[in-house]
Design a protein around this motif. Structure first.
Motif, PDB file in Angstrom:
ATOM      1  N   LEU A  60     -24.455  37.274  23.177  1.00 13.66           N
ATOM      2  CA  LEU A  60     -23.207  37.823  23.701  1.00 13.66           C
ATOM      3  C   LEU A  60     -23.373  39.272  24.139  1.00 13.66           C
ATOM      4  N   GLN A  61     -22.702  39.620  25.236  1.00 11.15           N
ATOM      5  CA  GLN A  61     -22.656  41.006  25.688  1.00 11.15           C
ATOM      6  C   GLN A  61     -21.273  41.294  26.278  1.00 11.15           C
ATOM      7  N   ASP A  62     -20.942  42.581  26.333  1.00  8.43           N
ATOM      8  CA  ASP A  62     -19.773  42.997  27.093  1.00  8.43           C
ATOM      9  C   ASP A  62     -20.163  43.132  28.562  1.00  8.43           C
ATOM     10  N   PHE A  63     -19.142  43.123  29.426  1.00 12.23           N
ATOM     11  CA  PHE A  63     -19.417  42.964  30.855  1.00 12.23           C
ATOM     12  C   PHE A  63     -18.298  43.598  31.665  1.00 12.23           C
ATOM     13  N   THR A  64     -18.668  44.358  32.686  1.00  9.68           N
ATOM     14  CA  THR A  64     -17.686  44.902  33.619  1.00  9.68           C
ATOM     15  C   THR A  64     -18.364  45.136  34.964  1.00  9.68           C
ATOM     16  N   TYR A  65     -17.563  45.399  36.007  1.00 14.29           N
ATOM     17  CA  TYR A  65     -18.112  45.571  37.354  1.00 14.29           C
ATOM     18  C   TYR A  65     -17.173  46.425  38.183  1.00 14.29           C
ATOM     19  N   GLN A  66     -17.697  46.957  39.299  1.00 14.09           N
ATOM     20  CA  GLN A  66     -16.923  47.801  40.194  1.00 14.09           C
ATOM     21  C   GLN A  66     -17.172  47.384  41.647  1.00 14.09           C
ATOM     22  N   ALA A  67     -16.278  47.845  42.539  1.00  8.69           N
ATOM     23  CA  ALA A  67     -16.315  47.414  43.935  1.00  8.69           C
ATOM     24  C   ALA A  67     -17.571  47.858  44.673  1.00  8.69           C
ATOM     25  N   ASP A  68     -18.261  48.883  44.186  1.00 10.98           N
ATOM     26  CA  ASP A  68     -19.488  49.330  44.846  1.00 10.98           C
ATOM     27  C   ASP A  68     -20.676  48.416  44.572  1.00 10.98           C
ATOM     28  N   SER A  70     -21.816  47.626  41.480  1.00  2.63           N
ATOM     29  CA  SER A  70     -22.422  47.874  40.173  1.00  2.63           C
ATOM     30  C   SER A  70     -21.869  46.902  39.134  1.00  2.63           C
ATOM     31  N   ILE A  71     -22.765  46.389  38.301  1.00  2.00           N
ATOM     32  CA  ILE A  71     -22.426  45.453  37.227  1.00  2.00           C
ATOM     33  C   ILE A  71     -23.032  45.984  35.942  1.00  2.00           C
ATOM     34  N   TYR A  72     -22.252  45.971  34.877  1.00  2.67           N
ATOM     35  CA  TYR A  72     -22.709  46.543  33.612  1.00  2.67           C
ATOM     36  C   TYR A  72     -22.657  45.492  32.508  1.00  2.67           C
ATOM     37  N   TYR A  73     -23.827  45.237  31.908  1.00  2.00           N
ATOM     38  CA  TYR A  73     -23.915  44.400  30.714  1.00  2.00           C
ATOM     39  C   TYR A  73     -24.247  45.330  29.548  1.00  2.00           C
ATOM     40  N   THR A  74     -23.378  45.372  28.571  1.00  2.00           N
ATOM     41  CA  THR A  74     -23.530  46.335  27.483  1.00  2.00           C
ATOM     42  C   THR A  74     -23.352  45.644  26.138  1.00  2.00           C
ATOM     43  N   THR A  75     -23.677  46.370  25.070  1.00  2.00           N
ATOM     44  CA  THR A  75     -23.537  45.813  23.729  1.00  2.00           C
ATOM     45  C   THR A  75     -22.062  45.572  23.410  1.00  2.00           C
ATOM     46  N   LEU A  76     -21.821  44.650  22.498  1.00  2.00           N
ATOM     47  CA  LEU A  76     -20.452  44.333  22.112  1.00  2.00           C
ATOM     48  C   LEU A  76     -19.739  45.566  21.565  1.00  2.00           C
ATOM     49  N   ARG A  77     -18.432  45.582  21.797  1.00  2.00           N
ATOM     50  CA  ARG A  77     -17.514  46.658  21.384  1.00  2.00           C
ATOM     51  C   ARG A  77     -17.588  47.863  22.322  1.00  2.00           C
ATOM     52  N   THR A  78     -18.408  47.774  23.397  1.00  2.00           N
ATOM     53  CA  THR A  78     -18.388  48.822  24.410  1.00  2.00           C
ATOM     54  C   THR A  78     -17.070  48.772  25.177  1.00  2.00           C
ATOM     55  N   ASN A  79     -16.624  47.570  25.440  1.00  2.00           N
ATOM     56  CA  ASN A  79     -15.360  47.350  26.142  1.00  2.00           C
ATOM     57  C   ASN A  79     -14.242  47.233  25.109  1.00  2.00           C
ATOM     58  N   LYS A  80     -13.169  47.999  25.277  1.00  2.00           N
ATOM     59  CA  LYS A  80     -12.075  47.961  24.305  1.00  2.00           C
ATOM     60  C   LYS A  80     -11.329  46.639  24.338  1.00  2.00           C
ATOM     61  N   ARG A  81     -11.523  45.848  25.387  1.00  2.00           N
ATOM     62  CA  ARG A  81     -10.894  44.527  25.460  1.00  2.00           C
ATOM     63  C   ARG A  81     -11.925  43.415  25.264  1.00  2.00           C
ATOM     64  N   THR A  82     -12.950  43.673  24.493  1.00  2.00           N
ATOM     65  CA  THR A  82     -13.940  42.654  24.208  1.00  2.00           C
ATOM     66  C   THR A  82     -13.382  41.595  23.261  1.00  2.00           C
ATOM     67  N   ASN A  83     -13.810  40.368  23.468  1.00  3.12           N
ATOM     68  CA  ASN A  83     -13.536  39.305  22.491  1.00  3.12           C
ATOM     69  C   ASN A  83     -14.829  38.800  21.863  1.00  3.12           C
ATOM     70  N   GLY A  84     -15.897  39.587  22.038  1.00  2.00           N
ATOM     71  CA  GLY A  84     -17.204  39.171  21.529  1.00  2.00           C
ATOM     72  C   GLY A  84     -17.224  38.905  20.043  1.00  2.00           C
ATOM     73  N   ASP A  85     -16.431  39.662  19.277  1.00  2.00           N
ATOM     74  CA  ASP A  85     -16.384  39.450  17.835  1.00  2.00           C
ATOM     75  C   ASP A  85     -15.638  38.178  17.460  1.00  2.00           C
ATOM     76  N   ILE A 124     -21.461  35.187  27.629  1.00  2.00           N
ATOM     77  CA  ILE A 124     -22.597  34.577  26.942  1.00  2.00           C
ATOM     78  C   ILE A 124     -23.758  34.554  27.934  1.00  2.00           C
ATOM     79  N   ILE A 125     -24.836  35.251  27.605  1.00  3.25           N
ATOM     80  CA  ILE A 125     -26.023  35.286  28.455  1.00  3.25           C
ATOM     81  C   ILE A 125     -26.914  34.094  28.111  1.00  3.25           C
ATOM     82  N   VAL A 126     -27.313  33.355  29.133  1.00  2.96           N
ATOM     83  CA  VAL A 126     -28.251  32.240  28.981  1.00  2.96           C
ATOM     84  C   VAL A 126     -29.530  32.644  29.697  1.00  2.96           C
ATOM     85  N   GLU A 127     -30.607  32.791  28.929  1.00  2.00           N
ATOM     86  CA  GLU A 127     -31.835  33.372  29.499  1.00  2.00           C
ATOM     87  C   GLU A 127     -33.068  32.568  29.083  1.00  2.00           C
TER      88      GLU A 127
END
Length: 266
Positions: A60-68, A70-85, A124-127
């Motif tokens: 599991l990772q947190d995830f966000t993106y912007q119009a330019d 850019s895509i960000y995959y970060t550790t859980l709890r980086t995003n205040k609206r994460t449901n990773g836990d 959920i990252i599948v790798e």
């Protein structure tokens, strides 16, 4: 010699992409309407389309993106609206034989205490992962291609008390793939996931005559993220126009903006 090296690298890259045979069969966005204290179950269907066995790890990772772009995959709890836990996988590693399919199950346990209305998410990252092999002394260039999948797990809580709030960040005309394209950057400043479509109505600047209406594809937009919606206007003659840009979500909430538009020949 240089040509041989490039040819070798091309063949190895080609082989790497052929070797990467893991696919996710049941979609990359899983959405749930949830309630306090309830448990929801889901699954990820994975197939090894290759002929050789393949290890696959899931995490599991947190995830966000912007119009330019850019895509960000970060550790859980980086995003205040994460449901990773809230999410628990039944396994973090599977071994698939050639041409084999499997299912990985997960549970979403929504907290019993009150949470703020709106959308919560993680991915959920599948790798695919290779077995660790001892290094050898063979000369050459080793290139590894990894095809990852990011499966969005979106949980919507008390949606009647939440809403998207779409804002236009920019509107510009650029040539893309030989076509004049309107690129509309839209941000979701609200607290609810939505699926907007961008459209543009173009008018003659002098007479007010309506030239035409054009639309983008529909795309999902998470809270506090933005995306660039592209609209092909290659049939519009070069000139300066007045236009109305509109963003409409699946609930028919509409957001509009008046703009001046210049379409160039080149």
């Amino acid at each position: 010699m240089i040509m041989r090296i490039f040819l070798l690298m091309f063949m190895m890259l080609q082989f790497s992409f052929l070797h990467a045979g893991i696919v996710v069969l049941n979609g990359l966005t899983h959405s749930y309407k949830v309630e306090n204290g309830k448990v929801y179950k889901g699954k990820i269907e994975i197939e090894n389309t290759g002929s050789k066995p393949q290890n696959v790890k899931l995490f599991l990772q947190d995830f966000t993106y912007q119009a330019d772009g850019s895509i960000y995959y970060t550790t859980l709890r980086t995003n205040k609206r994460t449901n990773g836990d809230w999410i628990k996988l039944n396994t973090n590693l599977v071994l698939l034989k050639g041409k084999e399919k499997t299912e990985v199950f997960y549970e979403i346990t929504v907290p019993g205490e009150q949470v703020n209305p709106g959308s919560y998410w993680s991915v959920i990252i599948v790798e695919p992962v290779d077995d660790i092999k001892p290094s050898d002394d063979k000369a050459g260039v080793n290139i590894t291609s990894i095809v990852r999948y990011a499966i969005q797990i979106i949980t919507d809580y008390e949606t009647e008390k939440a809403k998207p709030d779409l804002k236009f960040e920019s509107v510009k005309v650029e040539k893309e793939d030989g076509k004049q394209t309107v690129k509309i950057a839209i941000a979701n400043n609200g607290n609810l996931y939505c699926k907007p479509t961008a459209s543009i109505e173009i008018y003659n600047r002098k007479t007010g005559e309506r030239i035409g209406s054009y639309s983008s594809i529909t795309m999902g937009l998470l809270p506090q993220t933005s995306k660039s919606f592209h609209i092909d206007i290659s049939k519009v003659p070069a000139d300066q126009y007045k236009a109305v840009v509109i963003a409409t979500d699946e609930e028919e909430n509409a957001f509009a903006l008046n703009v001046e538009l210049e379409v160039k020949n080149d």
